[in-house]
Design an enzyme around this catalytic site. Sequence first.
Site, PDB file in Angstrom:
ATOM      1  N   GLY A 132       0.839  -1.190   0.000  1.00  0.00           N
ATOM      2  CA  GLY A 132       0.000   0.000   0.000  1.00  0.00           C
ATOM      3  C   GLY A 132       0.872   1.236   0.000  1.00  0.00           C
ATOM      4  CD  GLN A 153       3.388   5.749   2.629  1.00  0.00           C
ATOM      5  OE1 GLN A 153       2.446   5.192   2.096  1.00  0.00           O
ATOM      6  NE2 GLN A 153       4.370   5.078   3.213  1.00  0.00           N
ATOM      7  CB  CYS A 205       5.032   2.239   7.575  1.00  0.00           C
ATOM      8  SG  CYS A 205       4.643   3.692   6.597  1.00  0.00           S
ATOM      9  CG  LEU A 206       6.914   0.962   1.703  1.00  0.00           C
ATOM     10  CD1 LEU A 206       6.320   1.262   0.337  1.00  0.00           C
ATOM     11  CD2 LEU A 206       8.066  -0.022   1.580  1.00  0.00           C
ATOM     12  CG  HIS A 253      -0.723   1.525   7.239  1.00  0.00           C
ATOM     13  ND1 HIS A 253       0.148   1.042   8.195  1.00  0.00           N
ATOM     14  CD2 HIS A 253       0.027   2.322   6.428  1.00  0.00           C
ATOM     15  CE1 HIS A 253       1.358   1.537   7.966  1.00  0.00           C
ATOM     16  NE2 HIS A 253       1.325   2.305   6.901  1.00  0.00           N
ATOM     17  CD  GLU A 254      -1.059   2.612   2.646  1.00  0.00           C
ATOM     18  OE1 GLU A 254      -0.554   3.750   2.563  1.00  0.00           O
ATOM     19  OE2 GLU A 254      -0.395   1.616   2.993  1.00  0.00           O
ATOM     20  CG  HIS A 279       0.387   6.827   5.275  1.00  0.00           C
ATOM     21  ND1 HIS A 279       1.500   7.321   5.921  1.00  0.00           N
ATOM     22  CD2 HIS A 279       0.636   5.508   5.100  1.00  0.00           C
ATOM     23  CE1 HIS A 279       2.361   6.335   6.131  1.00  0.00           C
ATOM     24  NE2 HIS A 279       1.862   5.219   5.641  1.00  0.00           N
TER      25      HIS A 279
HETATM   26 NI    NI Z   1       2.673   3.303   5.672  1.00  0.00          NI
END
Ligand code: NI
Length: 170
Positions: free
Chosen positions: A46, A51, A93-94, A135-136, A139
Site C-alpha cells: 500500500g 508518502q 511502513c515504507l 493504514h493508508e 497516512h
Molecule cells: Ni505506511
Amino acid sequence: MAILHICTYPEEILHQRAEPITEIDEEVVKLVDHMAETMYSAPGIGLAATQVGVAKQVLVADIAPRRPESELIVLINPEIVAAEGEVIFEEGCLSVPDYQAEVKRHERITVRGLNLKGEEVEIEAEGLLAIVLQHEIDHLNGVLFIDRLSKLKRDLYKRRMRKKVAKGQS
Ligand code: NI
C-alpha cells in the site's frame, strides 16, 4: 512510469493532512501510475500520496503483488463509512524503515471513494485489506502507525532513530 522518492519519518509531509482531489486530470492519472510502480518496486502492499511528497487524497494498494490474485486498488478521496470489530496486527511502513509493531485496527470496514474514472466505489474489506486501507487512510490524515502506539513504544522508536542519525546511517 517512474519510481518516486518515498519520504521517511520524521519528514514533515508525513504529518500533513492531504487535500481532496477536485478533478481527476492527467496529472492525477500520472501520479497514480507512478505510485503503483513505486509500491510494487519497493516492494510494498500500500502507498499513500503523502508518502511520495504529494498532499493529495490518493492511495494505491495490492495485498497480493506478484500472485495470480494480484489486484491494484486505486482510491481517490477515500473515506471509512462503517467499521466494526477489532484486530491486532503487526504493521510496518515504507516511511518508517526497519520497524514493526502491533497496531489495533477495526476488523471490517466499508470504504467509499472514487476510482480513476471518477466513479464512486464502495469496498467492503476485512483481513489484511482492511488493515492496509486503514493504514493508508491514516497516512492521508497525516497519521503514521507509530502515532497509534503507546508513548513508551513510540519513544523507543524515536530514540533508536536518533542514534541511527547520530551514527550517520539514515
Ligand atoms: Ni505506511
